[in-house]
Scaffold this motif. Sequence first.
Motif, PDB file in Angstrom:
ATOM      1  N   ALA A  83       0.827  -1.211   0.000  1.00  0.00           N
ATOM      2  CA  ALA A  83       0.000   0.000   0.000  1.00  0.00           C
ATOM      3  C   ALA A  83       0.861   1.260   0.000  1.00  0.00           C
ATOM      4  CB  ALA A  83      -0.938  -0.012   1.208  1.00  0.00           C
ATOM      5  N   ALA A  84       1.957   1.247   0.777  1.00  0.00           N
ATOM      6  CA  ALA A  84       2.836   2.415   0.822  1.00  0.00           C
ATOM      7  C   ALA A  84       3.514   2.656  -0.517  1.00  0.00           C
ATOM      8  CB  ALA A  84       3.878   2.237   1.916  1.00  0.00           C
ATOM      9  N   CYS A  85       3.962   1.587  -1.180  1.00  0.00           N
ATOM     10  CA  CYS A  85       4.622   1.743  -2.478  1.00  0.00           C
ATOM     11  C   CYS A  85       3.650   2.238  -3.540  1.00  0.00           C
ATOM     12  CB  CYS A  85       5.255   0.419  -2.905  1.00  0.00           C
ATOM     13  SG  CYS A  85       6.671  -0.078  -1.908  1.00  0.00           S
ATOM     14  N   ARG A  86       2.425   1.766  -3.497  1.00  0.00           N
ATOM     15  CA  ARG A  86       1.433   2.216  -4.474  1.00  0.00           C
ATOM     16  C   ARG A  86       1.055   3.675  -4.260  1.00  0.00           C
ATOM     17  NH1 ARG A  86      -0.969  -1.821  -7.465  1.00  0.00           N
ATOM     18  NH2 ARG A  86      -0.493  -3.961  -6.789  1.00  0.00           N
ATOM     19  N   ARG A  87       1.074   4.099  -3.024  1.00  0.00           N
ATOM     20  CA  ARG A  87       0.656   5.477  -2.730  1.00  0.00           C
ATOM     21  C   ARG A  87       1.791   6.473  -2.915  1.00  0.00           C
ATOM     22  NH1 ARG A  87      -2.140   7.590   2.935  1.00  0.00           N
ATOM     23  NH2 ARG A  87      -2.426   9.778   2.283  1.00  0.00           N
ATOM     24  N   HIS A  88       3.003   6.118  -2.453  1.00  0.00           N
ATOM     25  CA  HIS A  88       4.109   7.074  -2.448  1.00  0.00           C
ATOM     26  C   HIS A  88       5.194   6.765  -3.464  1.00  0.00           C
ATOM     27  CE1 HIS A  88       2.420   8.767   1.225  1.00  0.00           C
ATOM     28  NE2 HIS A  88       2.413   7.559   1.761  1.00  0.00           N
ATOM     29  N   GLY A  89       5.242   5.546  -3.966  1.00  0.00           N
ATOM     30  CA  GLY A  89       6.317   5.183  -4.877  1.00  0.00           C
ATOM     31  C   GLY A  89       7.376   4.347  -4.180  1.00  0.00           C
ATOM     32  N   THR A  90       7.947   3.397  -4.922  1.00  0.00           N
ATOM     33  CA  THR A  90       8.909   2.469  -4.333  1.00  0.00           C
ATOM     34  C   THR A  90      10.158   3.182  -3.821  1.00  0.00           C
ATOM     35  OG1 THR A  90       8.118   0.766  -5.852  1.00  0.00           O
ATOM     36  CG2 THR A  90      10.228   0.360  -4.770  1.00  0.00           C
ATOM     37  N   TRP A  91      10.580   4.235  -4.510  1.00  0.00           N
ATOM     38  CA  TRP A  91      11.824   4.906  -4.133  1.00  0.00           C
ATOM     39  C   TRP A  91      11.617   5.935  -3.027  1.00  0.00           C
ATOM     40  CZ3 TRP A  91      15.712   2.355  -6.088  1.00  0.00           C
ATOM     41  CH2 TRP A  91      15.548   1.669  -7.299  1.00  0.00           C
ATOM     42  N   THR A  92      10.365   6.233  -2.686  1.00  0.00           N
ATOM     43  CA  THR A  92      10.091   7.217  -1.643  1.00  0.00           C
ATOM     44  C   THR A  92       9.865   6.556  -0.287  1.00  0.00           C
ATOM     45  OG1 THR A  92       9.039   8.592  -3.341  1.00  0.00           O
ATOM     46  CG2 THR A  92       8.638   9.202  -1.061  1.00  0.00           C
ATOM     47  N   VAL A  93       9.397   5.323  -0.283  1.00  0.00           N
ATOM     48  CA  VAL A  93       9.146   4.628   0.981  1.00  0.00           C
ATOM     49  C   VAL A  93      10.461   4.446   1.742  1.00  0.00           C
ATOM     50  CG1 VAL A  93       8.285   2.500   2.016  1.00  0.00           C
ATOM     51  CG2 VAL A  93       7.146   3.464   0.009  1.00  0.00           C
ATOM     52  N   ARG A  94      10.420   4.659   3.041  1.00  0.00           N
ATOM     53  CA  ARG A  94      11.641   4.648   3.847  1.00  0.00           C
ATOM     54  C   ARG A  94      11.908   3.269   4.448  1.00  0.00           C
ATOM     55  NH1 ARG A  94      11.217  10.264   7.395  1.00  0.00           N
ATOM     56  NH2 ARG A  94      11.101  11.705   5.629  1.00  0.00           N
ATOM     57  N   TRP A  95      13.190   3.064   4.750  1.00  0.00           N
ATOM     58  CA  TRP A  95      13.589   1.880   5.488  1.00  0.00           C
ATOM     59  C   TRP A  95      13.148   2.022   6.940  1.00  0.00           C
ATOM     60  CZ3 TRP A  95      16.059  -1.981   2.823  1.00  0.00           C
ATOM     61  CH2 TRP A  95      16.596  -1.643   1.582  1.00  0.00           C
ATOM     62  N   LYS A  96      13.031   0.882   7.613  1.00  0.00           N
ATOM     63  CA  LYS A  96      12.758   0.869   9.049  1.00  0.00           C
ATOM     64  C   LYS A  96      14.060   0.542   9.764  1.00  0.00           C
ATOM     65  CE  LYS A  96       7.859  -0.250   8.916  1.00  0.00           C
ATOM     66  NZ  LYS A  96       6.775  -1.150   9.379  1.00  0.00           N
ATOM     67  N   THR A  97      14.727   1.585  10.232  1.00  0.00           N
ATOM     68  CA  THR A  97      15.998   1.400  10.914  1.00  0.00           C
ATOM     69  C   THR A  97      15.777   1.029  12.371  1.00  0.00           C
ATOM     70  OG1 THR A  97      16.152   3.728  11.532  1.00  0.00           O
ATOM     71  CG2 THR A  97      17.047   3.098   9.395  1.00  0.00           C
ATOM     72  N   ARG A  98      16.779   0.450  12.983  1.00  0.00           N
ATOM     73  CA  ARG A  98      16.646  -0.004  14.365  1.00  0.00           C
ATOM     74  C   ARG A  98      16.550   1.165  15.330  1.00  0.00           C
ATOM     75  NH1 ARG A  98      21.056  -4.187  16.373  1.00  0.00           N
ATOM     76  NH2 ARG A  98      20.082  -5.336  14.654  1.00  0.00           N
ATOM     77  N   THR A  99      17.232   2.250  15.049  1.00  0.00           N
ATOM     78  CA  THR A  99      17.284   3.366  15.990  1.00  0.00           C
ATOM     79  C   THR A  99      16.106   4.323  15.837  1.00  0.00           C
ATOM     80  OG1 THR A  99      18.709   4.563  14.423  1.00  0.00           O
ATOM     81  CG2 THR A  99      19.788   3.270  16.168  1.00  0.00           C
ATOM     82  N   ARG A 100      15.590   4.497  14.623  1.00  0.00           N
ATOM     83  CA  ARG A 100      14.517   5.465  14.388  1.00  0.00           C
ATOM     84  C   ARG A 100      13.204   4.776  14.025  1.00  0.00           C
ATOM     85  NH1 ARG A 100      17.039  10.660  11.147  1.00  0.00           N
ATOM     86  NH2 ARG A 100      18.689  11.137  12.645  1.00  0.00           N
ATOM     87  N   TRP A 101      12.937   3.682  14.657  1.00  0.00           N
ATOM     88  CA  TRP A 101      11.736   2.933  14.342  1.00  0.00           C
ATOM     89  C   TRP A 101      11.082   2.489  15.633  1.00  0.00           C
ATOM     90  CZ3 TRP A 101      11.499  -2.630  14.983  1.00  0.00           C
ATOM     91  CH2 TRP A 101      10.282  -3.181  14.572  1.00  0.00           C
ATOM     92  N   ARG A 102       9.760   2.645  15.701  1.00  0.00           N
ATOM     93  CA  ARG A 102       8.999   2.212  16.860  1.00  0.00           C
ATOM     94  C   ARG A 102       8.510   0.787  16.609  1.00  0.00           C
ATOM     95  NH1 ARG A 102       4.096   5.879  18.691  1.00  0.00           N
ATOM     96  NH2 ARG A 102       5.875   7.289  18.963  1.00  0.00           N
ATOM     97  N   PRO A 103       8.959  -0.201  17.386  1.00  0.00           N
ATOM     98  CA  PRO A 103       8.551  -1.589  17.143  1.00  0.00           C
ATOM     99  C   PRO A 103       7.037  -1.737  17.152  1.00  0.00           C
ATOM    100  CG  PRO A 103      10.326  -1.495  18.743  1.00  0.00           C
ATOM    101  CD  PRO A 103       9.883  -0.086  18.524  1.00  0.00           C
ATOM    102  N   SER A 104       6.499  -2.400  16.130  1.00  0.00           N
ATOM    103  CA  SER A 104       5.058  -2.615  16.036  1.00  0.00           C
ATOM    104  C   SER A 104       4.776  -3.762  15.079  1.00  0.00           C
ATOM    105  CB  SER A 104       4.343  -1.341  15.572  1.00  0.00           C
ATOM    106  OG  SER A 104       4.715  -1.022  14.248  1.00  0.00           O
ATOM    107  N   PHE A 105       3.625  -4.379  15.243  1.00  0.00           N
ATOM    108  CA  PHE A 105       3.129  -5.398  14.334  1.00  0.00           C
ATOM    109  C   PHE A 105       1.624  -5.488  14.509  1.00  0.00           C
ATOM    110  CE2 PHE A 105       4.923  -7.182  18.176  1.00  0.00           C
ATOM    111  CZ  PHE A 105       3.899  -7.953  18.695  1.00  0.00           C
TER     112      PHE A 105
END
Length: 437
Positions: A83-105
């Motif tokens: 959904a994120a890639c379709r809305r924003h584009g594959t090259w715009t979606v960000r990585w989920k880094t360990r330091t700047r990411w809030r754990p969730s599922f």
Amino acid sequence: MLTGRKYRLEFDAGQQLTAERIAAVCRSAWNTALEQRRAYRRRGAFIGYAEQCRQLADAKKDFPWLAEAPAQALQQTLKNLDAACRRHGTWTVRWKTRTRWRPSFRFPTPKHIPVQTINRRWARVFLPKIGWVRFRLSRPLGGTVKSATVSRDGAHWFIAFLVEDGQCTPQVHARPETAVGVDRGVITAAVTSDGEFFDRRHATATGVSCPEPPKEGKAERAAEQGYLTPGETERYVRLQRRLARATKGSARRRRVVRALGAIMGRVRRRRADFTAQAAHRLTRDYAHVVFEDLRVRAMTASASGTAEAPGTRVAQKSGLNKAILDKGWYGLEVAVRAKARYTGSVVSTVPAAYTSQTCSVPACGRVDAKSRESQALFRCTACGQVEHADVNAAKCVKIRGQAAGPVVSGRGDCGGARVGEASSTRSTARGAPRVAA
């Protein structure tokens, strides 16, 4: 309609470690799937959600650690990425880094997350791979659970249920003829065209506000402008100095970061409480709420520039950015749109250009920067109208909203807009404003 209910989970030590592992596996699946999509795009090919799910099932045979996370949580991660890639584009979606990411599922299937009420204060939910977990029943669920998202905020874990509460948006607002313009600022969070001031610094007042005398001390002045108390401000400054002295990657630095996060977590909760109360007042009293069309993300962009072209007045711009984000401009608009679903209010936006320089008297309408004598005083250079500058701007916002014509009600009678939301009106003229005679 669908709504959210968030509660604090009471994990034991083993359950907390399991939740951390599940979140880490979901983060790895997100990053790997994103890199795969980008690799396909470099070759001029495409891979979608269905194919990545099939490959994920095969990958579990070679990488047993993928089985530590529930299958539905991993599939939901891939679905969110699609959904994120379709809305924003594959090259715009960000990585989920360990330091700047809030754990969730997320668990998207309600039958896999049964909820049981223990007593008046506590309930429990079954989470796959984790087991039964208690949570504080701070408010009733009030409906049927559709899905659940588990996330960590600071040192605590929370669960957010998506609930179908069975309510419908009213066809007509209780006061259908009422309308209001809202002007957002860095001194007062929101001011209405009826002269009502919404800000956490002081009680809501009607009419021209009387500024309070400035307090003594750096901490008191900083707390006066935001959601931090004087004591929290002093502690935050001390922690920032300790952070600057700490070595990157050290245990001491992690402790300082956690302490800073705890303070800012309280600030976020206070801001959310304020925006919820202000949104309730606005949607309860008005059938049409008009905001300025503000691009908050662009307005709060850094002015530092690049090494080749460094920016100017970086410190001043940084202070302005902090003031804008502290007042929660975007959060207030989001809260109003959410509350509007329950009252039938319509929320629309109008161009923000020159609202602070335009006279709100309909017979005048003079546009002159000299009319804004100070931050709080507006004196029209044509008709002599004297008013609080923010109230005058809010009246101009309301006039523009009413002049835009009939708004979309969001209840299906004008063509399928979302509930409580109206189409944004944008100015097509890019030239200088017309000065009325």
